[in-house]
Design a protein around this motif. Sequence first.
Motif, mmCIF file in Angstrom:
data_model
loop_
_atom_site.group_PDB
_atom_site.id
_atom_site.type_symbol
_atom_site.label_atom_id
_atom_site.label_comp_id
_atom_site.label_asym_id
_atom_site.label_seq_id
_atom_site.Cartn_x
_atom_site.Cartn_y
_atom_site.Cartn_z
ATOM 1 N N GLY A 1 -12.783 18.361 -9.484
ATOM 2 C CA GLY A 1 -12.112 18.070 -10.820
ATOM 3 C C GLY A 1 -10.837 18.445 -11.218
ATOM 4 O O GLY A 1 -10.112 18.615 -12.191
ATOM 5 N N VAL A 2 -10.176 19.026 -9.959
ATOM 6 C CA VAL A 2 -8.812 19.611 -10.268
ATOM 7 C C VAL A 2 -7.773 18.881 -9.394
ATOM 8 O O VAL A 2 -8.056 18.541 -8.028
ATOM 9 C CB VAL A 2 -8.734 21.131 -9.557
ATOM 10 N N LEU A 3 -6.677 18.424 -9.725
ATOM 11 C CA LEU A 3 -5.532 17.775 -8.932
ATOM 12 C C LEU A 3 -5.023 18.652 -7.936
ATOM 13 O O LEU A 3 -4.486 19.841 -8.514
ATOM 14 C CB LEU A 3 -4.616 17.100 -9.894
ATOM 15 N N VAL A 4 -5.120 18.159 -6.848
ATOM 16 C CA VAL A 4 -4.580 19.234 -5.597
ATOM 17 C C VAL A 4 -3.346 18.693 -4.689
ATOM 18 O O VAL A 4 -2.841 19.228 -4.014
ATOM 19 C CB VAL A 4 -5.759 19.627 -4.668
ATOM 20 N N GLY A 5 -3.034 17.318 -4.947
ATOM 21 C CA GLY A 5 -1.925 16.818 -3.961
ATOM 22 C C GLY A 5 -2.001 15.291 -4.159
ATOM 23 O O GLY A 5 -2.665 14.420 -4.808
ATOM 24 N N VAL A 6 -0.925 14.910 -3.361
ATOM 25 C CA VAL A 6 -0.638 13.463 -3.228
ATOM 26 C C VAL A 6 -0.563 13.001 -1.826
ATOM 27 O O VAL A 6 -0.042 13.869 -0.920
ATOM 28 C CB VAL A 6 0.527 13.083 -3.757
ATOM 29 N N ILE A 7 -1.141 11.936 -1.422
ATOM 30 C CA ILE A 7 -1.251 11.523 -0.111
ATOM 31 C C ILE A 7 -0.217 10.215 -0.075
ATOM 32 O O ILE A 7 -0.151 9.501 -1.066
ATOM 33 C CB ILE A 7 -2.671 10.859 0.614
ATOM 34 N N HIS A 8 0.740 10.268 1.082
ATOM 35 C CA HIS A 8 1.734 9.379 1.239
ATOM 36 C C HIS A 8 1.153 8.330 2.080
ATOM 37 O O HIS A 8 1.192 8.647 3.343
ATOM 38 C CB HIS A 8 2.813 9.979 1.678
ATOM 39 N N LEU A 9 1.034 7.150 1.933
ATOM 40 C CA LEU A 9 0.686 6.133 2.660
ATOM 41 C C LEU A 9 1.807 5.306 2.851
ATOM 42 O O LEU A 9 2.416 4.695 1.896
ATOM 43 C CB LEU A 9 -0.623 5.314 2.139
ATOM 44 N N LYS A 10 2.137 4.919 4.266
ATOM 45 C CA LYS A 10 3.228 4.217 4.510
ATOM 46 C C LYS A 10 2.957 2.614 5.155
ATOM 47 O O LYS A 10 2.024 2.915 6.013
ATOM 48 C CB LYS A 10 4.208 4.910 5.394
ATOM 49 N N ASP A 11 3.446 1.825 4.503
ATOM 50 C CA ASP A 11 3.308 0.704 5.155
ATOM 51 C C ASP A 11 4.666 0.039 5.793
ATOM 52 O O ASP A 11 5.694 0.106 5.204
ATOM 53 C CB ASP A 11 2.927 -0.544 4.247
ATOM 54 N N VAL A 12 4.775 -0.468 7.037
ATOM 55 C CA VAL A 12 5.909 -0.728 7.634
ATOM 56 C C VAL A 12 6.288 -2.419 7.595
ATOM 57 O O VAL A 12 5.139 -3.028 7.864
ATOM 58 C CB VAL A 12 5.769 -0.326 9.181
ATOM 59 N N VAL A 13 7.407 -2.530 7.263
ATOM 60 C CA VAL A 13 7.913 -4.045 7.202
ATOM 61 C C VAL A 13 8.062 -4.280 8.608
ATOM 62 O O VAL A 13 8.700 -3.899 9.394
ATOM 63 C CB VAL A 13 9.203 -4.295 6.300
ATOM 64 N N LYS A 14 7.513 -5.633 9.046
ATOM 65 C CA LYS A 14 7.586 -5.990 10.315
ATOM 66 C C LYS A 14 9.078 -6.484 10.729
ATOM 67 O O LYS A 14 9.968 -6.953 9.678
ATOM 68 C CB LYS A 14 6.679 -7.543 10.322
ATOM 69 N N PRO A 15 9.372 -6.431 11.822
ATOM 70 C CA PRO A 15 10.950 -6.555 12.257
ATOM 71 C C PRO A 15 11.226 -8.290 12.215
ATOM 72 O O PRO A 15 10.264 -8.947 12.407
ATOM 73 C CB PRO A 15 10.878 -6.193 13.741
ATOM 74 N N ASN A 16 12.143 -8.443 11.897
ATOM 75 C CA ASN A 16 13.072 -10.058 11.976
ATOM 76 C C ASN A 16 12.401 -10.531 10.730
ATOM 77 O O ASN A 16 12.659 -11.837 10.630
ATOM 78 C CB ASN A 16 12.652 -10.432 13.235
ATOM 79 N N VAL A 17 11.709 -10.126 9.862
ATOM 80 C CA VAL A 17 11.165 -10.724 8.571
ATOM 81 C C VAL A 17 12.367 -10.878 7.711
ATOM 82 O O VAL A 17 12.504 -12.107 7.378
ATOM 83 C CB VAL A 17 9.994 -9.842 8.300
ATOM 84 N N LYS A 18 13.361 -10.127 7.719
ATOM 85 C CA LYS A 18 14.149 -10.208 6.692
ATOM 86 C C LYS A 18 15.124 -11.265 7.053
ATOM 87 O O LYS A 18 15.647 -12.293 6.409
ATOM 88 C CB LYS A 18 15.009 -9.070 6.511
ATOM 89 N N GLU A 19 15.260 -11.686 8.568
ATOM 90 C CA GLU A 19 16.194 -12.541 8.873
ATOM 91 C C GLU A 19 15.511 -13.874 8.710
ATOM 92 O O GLU A 19 16.076 -14.834 8.466
ATOM 93 C CB GLU A 19 16.452 -12.484 10.515
ATOM 94 N N ARG A 20 14.258 -13.885 8.887
ATOM 95 C CA ARG A 20 13.300 -15.190 8.760
ATOM 96 C C ARG A 20 13.448 -15.697 7.385
ATOM 97 O O ARG A 20 13.652 -16.823 6.933
ATOM 98 C CB ARG A 20 11.912 -15.032 9.078
ATOM 99 N N PHE A 21 13.319 -14.861 6.485
ATOM 100 C CA PHE A 21 13.496 -15.422 5.088
ATOM 101 C C PHE A 21 14.912 -15.415 4.668
ATOM 102 O O PHE A 21 14.817 -16.331 3.520
ATOM 103 C CB PHE A 21 13.153 -14.066 3.895
ATOM 104 N N ALA A 22 15.797 -14.999 5.318
ATOM 105 C CA ALA A 22 17.432 -15.437 4.990
ATOM 106 C C ALA A 22 17.696 -16.951 5.672
ATOM 107 O O ALA A 22 18.010 -17.888 4.962
ATOM 108 C CB ALA A 22 18.286 -14.582 5.945
ATOM 109 N N ASP A 23 16.679 -17.381 6.624
ATOM 110 C CA ASP A 23 16.695 -18.854 7.213
ATOM 111 C C ASP A 23 16.091 -19.359 6.193
ATOM 112 O O ASP A 23 16.321 -20.577 5.926
ATOM 113 C CB ASP A 23 15.934 -18.654 8.564
ATOM 114 N N LEU A 24 14.879 -19.116 5.626
ATOM 115 C CA LEU A 24 14.256 -20.029 4.696
ATOM 116 C C LEU A 24 15.311 -20.120 3.351
ATOM 117 O O LEU A 24 15.229 -21.293 2.670
ATOM 118 C CB LEU A 24 13.038 -19.193 4.270
ATOM 119 N N ARG A 25 15.990 -19.192 3.006
ATOM 120 C CA ARG A 25 16.943 -19.204 1.703
ATOM 121 C C ARG A 25 17.812 -19.993 1.983
ATOM 122 O O ARG A 25 18.099 -20.969 1.127
ATOM 123 C CB ARG A 25 17.328 -17.936 1.364
ATOM 124 N N ARG A 26 18.468 -20.333 3.329
ATOM 125 C CA ARG A 26 19.651 -21.365 3.885
ATOM 126 C C ARG A 26 18.879 -22.861 3.442
ATOM 127 O O ARG A 26 19.442 -23.768 3.339
ATOM 128 C CB ARG A 26 19.946 -21.188 5.175
#
Length: 694
Positions: free
Chosen positions: A449-474
């Motif tokens: 019943g006592v707050l003791v800390g915070v866990i950091h869960l990290k999710d990684v963005v896939k490579p080249n996704v940003k370039e693919r979305f840029a193509d879709l935007r074009r």
Amino acid sequence: MTTLQAPLDEPQTGEGRRKASALTGGLSAAILTRAAKDAFVKLDPRKLTGNPVIFATWIVALLSTVSAVAALANHQAAGFAIQVAAWLWATVLFANLAESVAEGRGKAAADSLRATRVTTNAKLIIDDKTGTIIPTAAHKLVPGEVILVEAGDVIPTDGEIIEGMASVNEAAITGESAPVIRESGGDRSAVTGGTTVVSDWIKVRVTASPGGTFLDRMIAMVEGADRRKTPNEIALAVLLAGLTLIFLIAVVTLLGLGRFSGVALDPLVLGALFITLIPTTIGGLLSAVGIAGMDRLMKHNVLATSGRAVEAAGDVDTLLLDKTGTITFGNRMATEVIAAPGVRPDAALRAAVSASLADETPEGRSIVELGRNQGIVIEAPEGATSIAFSATTRQSGLDAGGMSWRKGAVDAVYRSLALDPKQVPAEVTAAVDRIARSGGTPLAVSENGVLVGVIHLKDVVKPNVKERFADLRRMGLRTVMITGDNPVTAAAIASEAGVDDFLAEATPEDKLRLIREEQGRGRLVAMCGDGANDAPALAQADVGVAMQTGAQAAREAGNMVDLDSDPTKVIEIVEVGKQMLITRGALTTFSIANDVAKYFAIIPAMFVVALPALGALNVMRLHSPQSAILSAVIFNALVIVALIPLALKGVKYRAIGAGKLLSRNLTVYGLGGLIAPFVGIKLIDLIVSGLGLA
């Protein structure tokens, strides 16, 4: 009910796996032989009535044949009539061949699936308490019954796992020889008839009725027997019918022009002229383009329920993508545990590990692994009670010997501890904010019943996704990321991935409302999903891509099924749809330009003797009116054959704007369509006249 079983070959991935899949259906000699036979079968006029251009060609070919036979019966010269009739029949056959080759790939794939079917028995559970089972033929199973499938057994029909977990080989369906884990609960509970359990056991509730399994539907979709014309195909068919009527009127008026100018026009010549002027090129390739679009999706291991779905993918304006597994890798990993003020770091980490001992999710296992890497190894005490995660509490943990540990969403843990956000130490608030702004997911941890800390869960963005979305935007597409994360985390991931917008803390109702809002603005929407909670949105979307490994409800709701269960595949689906539309537009442009060129190439040659003024337009200087007509008929037939590979393969896709695409089509296919007849007809005329054929 029969199911599919295939032997395991060498592990294959990527392109090699796709080629090994039964859905690939390469262009083999067997397919070409079958297509050639089908081309003759399609000469039945009842099969051609849906294509006005080719049906008109069939009628003129028949009349030309009658004319040739009549000339022979009357002992008149029939060489020209025979040649014209032969090439007109060739035109119809080549158009049929284009469609048959496109269909042949799907038929070959369906035959391959049927050939590997085997009959199997199921272990029907008649008493769950005693475990009593009776062998039952697969085709006698009905929805709702429960069967036991053990290691080495073929899963006899489609169903949902209600108990157990097993490694399943799905190579027969997906072409991927690496087994996958299927377990009860969640979105990995659906199993497909014909796949094989490699290890462990599962209890499966039957969901498919006899003849309605995924395999049965897959064969029907692959064969394309029920392929309906898409709206664009229908509109184009109406346009082609209109052009055919216009050219029919134009050719009939030439009778009057001939009489006025003193030129006696043979009806055979006018009939041949009519066929060379109508848009036979696109008329002959129209069906092939649509079928080939579905075939290209099959090569990506995606099944479309109809050509309409593929076409809709090409017209999509808004693309909705789940964050987890699509934009990011999806397996969030614990990278650190930040202790609250006054708590030792090792104590905070120990509490986080204790709260995760019963958590079998990838996130929970990563927390235990993080502790192990730092020398903290804890075993769950005997008699410990695991607290499962629920949508209501949004936290999980462990109770043992009067001790309790919890981890979960920050606000949920605060609420369970009766903590006002203002009472939370500033260091903890800053840590939560930092994690969220970096695109990670913060989890609060409590002990007794006592707050003791915070866990950091990290999710990684896939490579080249940003370039693919840029193509879709074009291309003019708007991308929207959907996630259950809080708005701060969602904004960080959206910025890193380069999407246009995001929907945070999304519920099934939120997804459905967003799709309807987009459609209300006149946009076409595509989305992918795998859970039962995605079914309403998949059904509402114009293009709903369901994962093969997902829930049965999702697969029923979507109009496409991804056999690889890869959410990023929706991007390839959009590209294939656009390629189909681009190909159809390019061939239509070429065909219409082609017909205009043929009109100006042939008419001057026919009337130049009677109307010398037309000599200024007779730039081709064809040998004679007869050679001009025969050369045009031959060119008309051969150009269909020359364009069959392009119709099947498709025009190369480029992520460019609509304006640039139109300019490119007009330059390459419009100008090319104008020039090709002048060059082709002149070369054929030289050959025809040189051989004395006309």
